[in-house]
Structure formats: C-alpha cells, structure tokens
Enzyme design. Structure first.
Site, PDB file in Angstrom:
ATOM      1  N   LEU A   1       0.816  -1.217   0.000  1.00 33.49           N
ATOM      2  CA  LEU A   1       0.000   0.000   0.000  1.00 33.49           C
ATOM      3  C   LEU A   1       0.851   1.269   0.000  1.00 33.49           C
ATOM      4  O   LEU A   1       1.867   1.354   0.678  1.00 33.49           O
ATOM      5  CB  LEU A   1      -0.931   0.005   1.221  1.00 33.49           C
TER       6      LEU A   1
ATOM      7  N   HIS B   1      -3.378   4.222  -2.506  1.00 31.26           N
ATOM      8  CA  HIS B   1      -4.352   3.328  -1.865  1.00 31.26           C
ATOM      9  C   HIS B   1      -4.991   4.009  -0.645  1.00 31.26           C
ATOM     10  O   HIS B   1      -6.201   3.894  -0.420  1.00 31.26           O
ATOM     11  CB  HIS B   1      -3.664   2.053  -1.370  1.00 31.26           C
TER      12      HIS B   1
ATOM     13  N   ARG C   1       4.322  -1.025  -8.296  1.00 31.16           N
ATOM     14  CA  ARG C   1       5.389  -1.463  -9.203  1.00 31.16           C
ATOM     15  C   ARG C   1       6.513  -0.433  -9.331  1.00 31.16           C
ATOM     16  O   ARG C   1       7.575  -0.760  -9.866  1.00 31.16           O
ATOM     17  CB  ARG C   1       4.812  -1.796 -10.588  1.00 31.16           C
TER      18      ARG C   1
END
Ligand code: AMP
Length: 283
Positions: free
Chosen positions: A36, A40, A190
């Site tokens: 997270l 998020h 990512r």
C-alpha cells in the site's frame, strides 16, 4: 486509531458484516493487491467519507497475471500494510489466500466486453477476466454499499462499472483521482521495481501525456498527437510503448472531439510496465 480486524475467511468476514448491518452501518470497500502507498490510502479516506465502515482487501490475484508476468515478484508486505491501514482508520482487512479465493475445482470466469476491449486487453488479453472475476467475488463476499477504485487504472474503473451495471451488483462505484509524487509520477506498487535512473525517466510519462492532451484539445490531429507522444516517450528513455490512445471518458469508445476524453498510455522501462492517463477536455 484501533487496529483493523484481519480476516482471512469468508465465514468470519460475513459474521462481521452481519453485525455491522444489524447496527445499521454502511460499508465501503477498497480492493487492493497490497504494497500500500498513498494512492491506496487516499481511496480508504474516500471510503470512510462515504460509509461508516471500510473494508480493504489485500489479495495478489493470480488470475489477472499472465504466466510471463510478475506474480512471484509482486511486492508483498502485509505487516507494513496493516500498520498503514490502522493509521488510515480502516476497520477490516480482508486477506484471503489463493486457496480460499480459488479452491481446487474453481471453474468460473467473468468476461466483460465494452470498455474491456482494446488498450490493456491488446497486451494483457486475460487481465480483465481475472479482474472482473475477483472483483465480483469480493463484492459478493463483502456486499459493500460503495467500492472505491483509482482512476490510475482508468480502463479497470470503466470495466468494474460495466460489470456492476450488467450483473445488477448493488454497489456504487466511486472513481478516485490519481495520487502522484511531486514530479507527477502516478504512485504504483510497481514503482518499487524502478532504479534511480529509471525513476527519472518514469516521471516524464505524465508530463508527456499532459502535453499531448493539451495539443489534442487545441485541435491537433489525434493520430499525429499520439504518434508524437510515443516518439517523445522513447526519446525520454522508455524502452517500448504499448499504446498511447485517446478514448471517450465513459465508454472508452474512440474519442470524438466534442466529447470529454481520456488519453491513456502504457509503456515499458526495462522489465517494468507503467500505465497512466489524463483527461482530455472537449473543445
Ligand atoms: P492495486 O493494488 O494496484 O490493484 O490497486 C488497488 C486500487 O488502488 C485500484 O483501484 C487502483 O486504481 C488504486 N490505485 C493504485 N494506484 C493509485 C494512485 N496512484 N492513485 C489513486 N489510486 C490508485
């Protein structure tokens, strides 16, 4: 700031949901794959503005990864995630394992058409089947009143809206603005794959898209504007551009000048694939 309840079984989840419903509480959910970041957390904050209780699912969904993709190396950091959820005030973290979500013999797949066609699907043909199937399962498990999804994954947001409409899932989908770093790079789990030099290149993606959106709104021909954007991405240091495309905001059908649009792109930096999108204002 109390700890979120951590639940990994559907039975325990449903017992808690039942208690909340008995107390007349509304529920919003935020589906995630964990690792997270502030993006998020912004969804959790929106969820808590909309509803009394927020359920965050953390599940790295194998069915949305192709065999060649990064399922094994996708970042997993549950303890840190739970700490962030506690700080954000989420009440429940749903952390099923793969066997819980896809027990032996699992044989169902939900396939969405419409906005799922093209763009990501041209390069990740099984991706949205995986997303739609897991989102439908999560919605049926949690039965939330609201679910918050990021515009960062713009096509996914459109696909989830279509899924709910088509299957009469009684969940209101809320789209949340993309959270970016100070240089405009959309936050993404990512991004952790990127080295310092790659990060510098990655930060060009949003600037190039914004520039292209302005050119489109000012009347530049769509094919030449998107070709120019692809060229600029490669020049900035991206290794490969999967697509740069303008679409209608709601349907993702080809963009027409008098309609609100979205400019979407996916490009590779080494082994990392980045996506981003910006609004194209109608002229
Ligand atoms: P993921 O964990 O990548 O599957 O993402 C879970 C949810 O967070 C999805 O609805 C994403 O669109 C959303 N999300 C991811 N990155 C961002 C961001 N930078 N800003 C806002 N929402 C995001």
């Amino acid at each position: 700031m109390s700890r979120p309840l951590v639940v990994d079984s559907v039975a325990a989840l449903r017992a808690q949901i039942r208690d909340w419903r008995r107390d007349g509480l509304s529920i919003a959910m935020v589906p995630t794959m964990g690792a997270l970041h502030d993006g998020h957390i912004s969804l959790v904050e929106i969820a808590l503005e909309k509803a009394d209780r927020c359920v965050v699912s953390i599940f790295v969904n194998p069915t949305q990864f192709a065999p060649s993709e990064d399922l094994d190396k996708y970042p997993r950091q549950l303890a840190r995630d739970l700490k962030r959820l506690r700080q954000a005030g989420a009440q429940l973290a749903l952390t099923p394992d793969v066997k819980q979500m896809y027990p032996a013999g699992f044989a169902t797949k939900i396939s969405v058409g419409g906005p799922a066609a093209g763009l990501e699907s041209d390069f990740r043909p099984t991706f949205f089947d995986g997303v739609a199937t897991v989102v439908a399962k999560l919605f049926l498990q949690v039965s939330p009143d609201f679910a918050v999804f990021g515009e960062k994954d713009y096509q996914q947001l459109c696909v989830v809206r279509q899924l709910c409409r088509d299957l009469d899932l009684p969940v209101e989908i809320i789209g949340a603005p993309t959270v970016r770093d100070a240089h405009g790079l959309a936050m993404s789990s990512r991004n952790a794959y990127l080295g310092d030099a790659e990060l510098e290149v990655a930060r060009q993606l949003n600037a190039i898209l914004r520039r292209t959106a302005v050119a489109l709104a000012a009347g530049t021909n769509e094919d030449s504007a998107t070709a120019e954007a692809s060229h600029a991405l490669v020049k900035a240091g991206f290794d490969k551009v999967d697509y740069v495309a303008a679409r209608e905001s709601l349907t993702l059908a080809p963009w027409r000048r008098n309609r609100d649009g979205r400019l979407l792109a996916a490009a590779w930096l080494g082994k990392t694939r980045l996506i981003d999108n910006v609004e194209v204002l109608s002229v």
